[in-house]
Design a protein around this motif. Structure first.
Motif, PDB file in Angstrom:
ATOM      1  N   CYS A  23       8.452   4.107   7.616  1.00 55.93           N
ATOM      2  CA  CYS A  23       9.190   2.909   7.008  1.00 55.93           C
ATOM      3  C   CYS A  23       7.869   1.780   6.793  1.00 55.93           C
ATOM      4  N   ILE A  24       6.985   1.468   7.479  1.00 57.56           N
ATOM      5  CA  ILE A  24       6.130   0.454   7.486  1.00 57.56           C
ATOM      6  C   ILE A  24       4.968   0.939   6.505  1.00 57.56           C
ATOM      7  N   ALA A  25       4.297   1.995   6.995  1.00 58.12           N
ATOM      8  CA  ALA A  25       2.986   2.420   6.313  1.00 58.12           C
ATOM      9  C   ALA A  25       3.343   3.194   5.020  1.00 58.12           C
ATOM     10  N   LYS A  26       4.374   3.981   4.709  1.00 61.20           N
ATOM     11  CA  LYS A  26       4.495   4.549   3.627  1.00 61.20           C
ATOM     12  C   LYS A  26       5.586   4.088   2.626  1.00 61.20           C
ATOM     13  N   PHE A  27       6.362   3.184   3.050  1.00 58.19           N
ATOM     14  CA  PHE A  27       7.368   2.759   2.200  1.00 58.19           C
ATOM     15  C   PHE A  27       7.326   1.037   2.112  1.00 58.19           C
ATOM     16  N   GLY A  28       7.195   0.639   3.001  1.00 60.51           N
ATOM     17  CA  GLY A  28       7.247  -1.081   3.187  1.00 60.51           C
ATOM     18  C   GLY A  28       6.114  -1.569   2.477  1.00 60.51           C
ATOM     19  N   LYS A  31       5.118  -0.927  -1.109  1.00 64.13           N
ATOM     20  CA  LYS A  31       6.012  -1.413  -2.147  1.00 64.13           C
ATOM     21  C   LYS A  31       5.738  -3.108  -2.191  1.00 64.13           C
ATOM     22  N   ILE A  32       5.348  -3.637  -1.147  1.00 68.82           N
ATOM     23  CA  ILE A  32       5.086  -5.406  -1.000  1.00 68.82           C
ATOM     24  C   ILE A  32       3.768  -5.236  -1.887  1.00 68.82           C
ATOM     25  N   MET A  33       2.948  -4.380  -1.643  1.00 67.96           N
ATOM     26  CA  MET A  33       1.413  -4.736  -2.168  1.00 67.96           C
ATOM     27  C   MET A  33       1.430  -4.203  -3.861  1.00 67.96           C
ATOM     28  N   SER A  34       2.619  -3.764  -4.335  1.00 63.68           N
ATOM     29  CA  SER A  34       2.493  -3.553  -5.830  1.00 63.68           C
ATOM     30  C   SER A  34       2.626  -4.215  -6.686  1.00 63.68           C
ATOM     31  N   GLY A  35       3.192  -5.638  -6.621  1.00 65.06           N
ATOM     32  CA  GLY A  35       3.267  -6.792  -7.298  1.00 65.06           C
ATOM     33  C   GLY A  35       4.186  -6.805  -8.220  1.00 65.06           C
ATOM     34  N   VAL A  41      11.006  -6.895  -3.429  1.00 64.71           N
ATOM     35  CA  VAL A  41      12.128  -7.157  -2.787  1.00 64.71           C
ATOM     36  C   VAL A  41      12.621  -5.862  -2.023  1.00 64.71           C
ATOM     37  N   PHE A  42      12.273  -4.667  -2.688  1.00 67.07           N
ATOM     38  CA  PHE A  42      12.892  -3.518  -1.961  1.00 67.07           C
ATOM     39  C   PHE A  42      12.094  -3.233  -0.545  1.00 67.07           C
ATOM     40  N   GLY A  43      10.685  -3.521  -0.629  1.00 69.34           N
ATOM     41  CA  GLY A  43       9.689  -3.477   0.398  1.00 69.34           C
ATOM     42  C   GLY A  43      10.204  -4.438   1.479  1.00 69.34           C
ATOM     43  N   ILE A  44      10.597  -5.692   1.152  1.00 74.89           N
ATOM     44  CA  ILE A  44      11.058  -6.720   2.090  1.00 74.89           C
ATOM     45  C   ILE A  44      12.416  -6.139   2.831  1.00 74.89           C
ATOM     46  N   ILE A  45      13.322  -5.555   2.247  1.00 75.48           N
ATOM     47  CA  ILE A  45      14.472  -5.161   2.632  1.00 75.48           C
ATOM     48  C   ILE A  45      13.968  -4.105   3.691  1.00 75.48           C
ATOM     49  N   ILE A  46      13.306  -2.996   3.210  1.00 72.49           N
ATOM     50  CA  ILE A  46      12.710  -1.887   4.113  1.00 72.49           C
ATOM     51  C   ILE A  46      12.104  -2.465   5.324  1.00 72.49           C
ATOM     52  N   LEU A  47      11.122  -3.437   5.368  1.00 75.69           N
ATOM     53  CA  LEU A  47      10.495  -3.661   6.409  1.00 75.69           C
ATOM     54  C   LEU A  47      11.270  -4.500   7.526  1.00 75.69           C
ATOM     55  N   PHE A  48      12.118  -5.858   6.886  1.00 75.81           N
ATOM     56  CA  PHE A  48      12.709  -6.377   7.714  1.00 75.81           C
ATOM     57  C   PHE A  48      14.202  -6.359   8.135  1.00 75.81           C
ATOM     58  N   ILE A  49      14.692  -5.447   7.393  1.00 77.54           N
ATOM     59  CA  ILE A  49      16.093  -5.088   7.634  1.00 77.54           C
ATOM     60  C   ILE A  49      16.405  -3.777   8.061  1.00 77.54           C
ATOM     61  N   LEU A  50      16.075  -2.672   7.295  1.00 77.13           N
ATOM     62  CA  LEU A  50      16.100  -1.275   7.559  1.00 77.13           C
ATOM     63  C   LEU A  50      15.304  -0.834   8.729  1.00 77.13           C
TER      64      LEU A  50
END
Length: 75
Positions: A23-28, A31-35, A41-50
Motif C-alpha cells: 500500500c505504501i511503496a506500490k500504490f500510495g 500516486k502522490i509523486m505523479s503530480g 487524492v487517491f494516494g492520500i486516501i490509500i496512505l492515510f485511510i486505507l
C-alpha cells in the motif's frame, strides 16, 4: 486445530506487513509523486485511510489468533 489457528495468526501478521509495504511503496507513494490531482487524492486516501485500517486490522486479528483468543473453551 489450536495449532492451526496459531500458525494462521503468524500468517495474518505477515499479511499485515506485506499489505503495509504494497500500500505504501506500490500504490500510495507513486500516486502522490505523479503530480496529477486525481492521483494525489487517491494516494492520500490509500496512505492515510486505507493502509492503517487494513494493516492494523490484519495484525490485530493475527495477534489474537496467536494468543489463543479464539479457543473453543473460552466461549
Amino acid at each position: 486445530m489450536e495449532n492451526i489457528k496459531k500458525i494462521l495468526g503468524i500468517v495474518w501478521i505477515a499479511l499485515a506487513l506485506l499489505t503495509a509495504y504494497f500500500c505504501i511503496a506500490k500504490f500510495g507513494l507513486p500516486k502522490i509523486m505523479s503530480g496529477h490531482q486525481e492521483d494525489v487524492v487517491f494516494g492520500i486516501i490509500i496512505l492515510f485511510i486505507l493502509t492503517p485500517i487494513i494493516s492494523i486490522g490484519l495484525a490485530v486479528f493475527g495477534y489474537f489468533a496467536l494468543k489463543g483468543e479464539y479457543r473453543e473453551d473460552k466461549m
